[in-house]
Design a protein around this motif. Structure first.
Motif, PDB file in Angstrom:
ATOM      1  N   ARG A 167       0.831  -1.204   0.000  1.00 41.13           N
ATOM      2  CA  ARG A 167       0.000   0.000   0.000  1.00 41.13           C
ATOM      3  C   ARG A 167       0.868   1.258   0.000  1.00 41.13           C
ATOM      4  NH1 ARG A 167      -2.235   3.673   3.475  1.00 41.13           N
ATOM      5  NH2 ARG A 167      -1.165   2.796   5.272  1.00 41.13           N
ATOM      6  N   MET A 168       1.919   1.252   0.792  1.00 44.49           N
ATOM      7  CA  MET A 168       2.804   2.412   0.852  1.00 44.49           C
ATOM      8  C   MET A 168       3.579   2.587  -0.452  1.00 44.49           C
ATOM      9  SD  MET A 168       2.080   3.887   3.544  1.00 44.49           S
ATOM     10  CE  MET A 168       3.337   5.127   3.571  1.00 44.49           C
ATOM     11  N   ARG A 169       4.006   1.485  -1.067  1.00 40.79           N
ATOM     12  CA  ARG A 169       4.700   1.578  -2.355  1.00 40.79           C
ATOM     13  C   ARG A 169       3.779   2.154  -3.418  1.00 40.79           C
ATOM     14  NH1 ARG A 169       7.332  -4.141  -2.507  1.00 40.79           N
ATOM     15  NH2 ARG A 169       9.098  -3.776  -1.169  1.00 40.79           N
ATOM     16  N   GLY A 170       2.547   1.686  -3.438  1.00 38.29           N
ATOM     17  CA  GLY A 170       1.578   2.198  -4.400  1.00 38.29           C
ATOM     18  C   GLY A 170       1.283   3.665  -4.167  1.00 38.29           C
ATOM     19  N   ARG A 171       1.210   4.039  -2.923  1.00 36.66           N
ATOM     20  CA  ARG A 171       0.940   5.431  -2.575  1.00 36.66           C
ATOM     21  C   ARG A 171       2.068   6.343  -3.054  1.00 36.66           C
ATOM     22  NH1 ARG A 171      -0.806   7.093   3.550  1.00 36.66           N
ATOM     23  NH2 ARG A 171      -1.443   9.204   3.079  1.00 36.66           N
TER      24      ARG A 171
END
Length: 95
Positions: free
Chosen positions: A18-22
């Motif tokens: 999720r953080m990478r996508g964000r």
């Protein structure tokens, strides 16, 4: 969050993704904002490198699954059409 070890691991993995996508989504949006600002101000010299940078970010995000592949293709097409329409150069930019 689940109590089992596998549920905790799954939660941790999804949090990392999720953080990478964000980060990828934020970087692509920032590039788009800079590109649109350059095009609307009429700065031709800085618009083309920004367009290339934006395309690279969008393609990377699509490859990682952050954005849908066809949505990225649509955005790239719109950005190239905008560039070609504003600057109407004899050389058509296809990135």
């Amino acid at each position: 969050m689940g109590r089992s070890v596998s549920a905790r691991k799954r939660h941790d993995q999804s949090e990392v993704r999720r953080m990478r996508g964000r980060m990828a989504r934020s970087a692509a949006r920032t590039c788009a904002r800079r590109y649109l600002a350059a095009v609307t101000s009429g700065d031709r010299e800085s618009s083309l490198p920004l367009l290339r940078s934006l395309v690279k970010r969008l393609d990377t995000a699509a490859r990682k699954g952050v954005f849908a592949r066809k949505a990225v293709a649509r955005q790239k097409s719109r950005m190239c059409r905008l560039y070609n329409g504003v600057f109407s150069s004899p050389e058509v930019v296809r990135v």
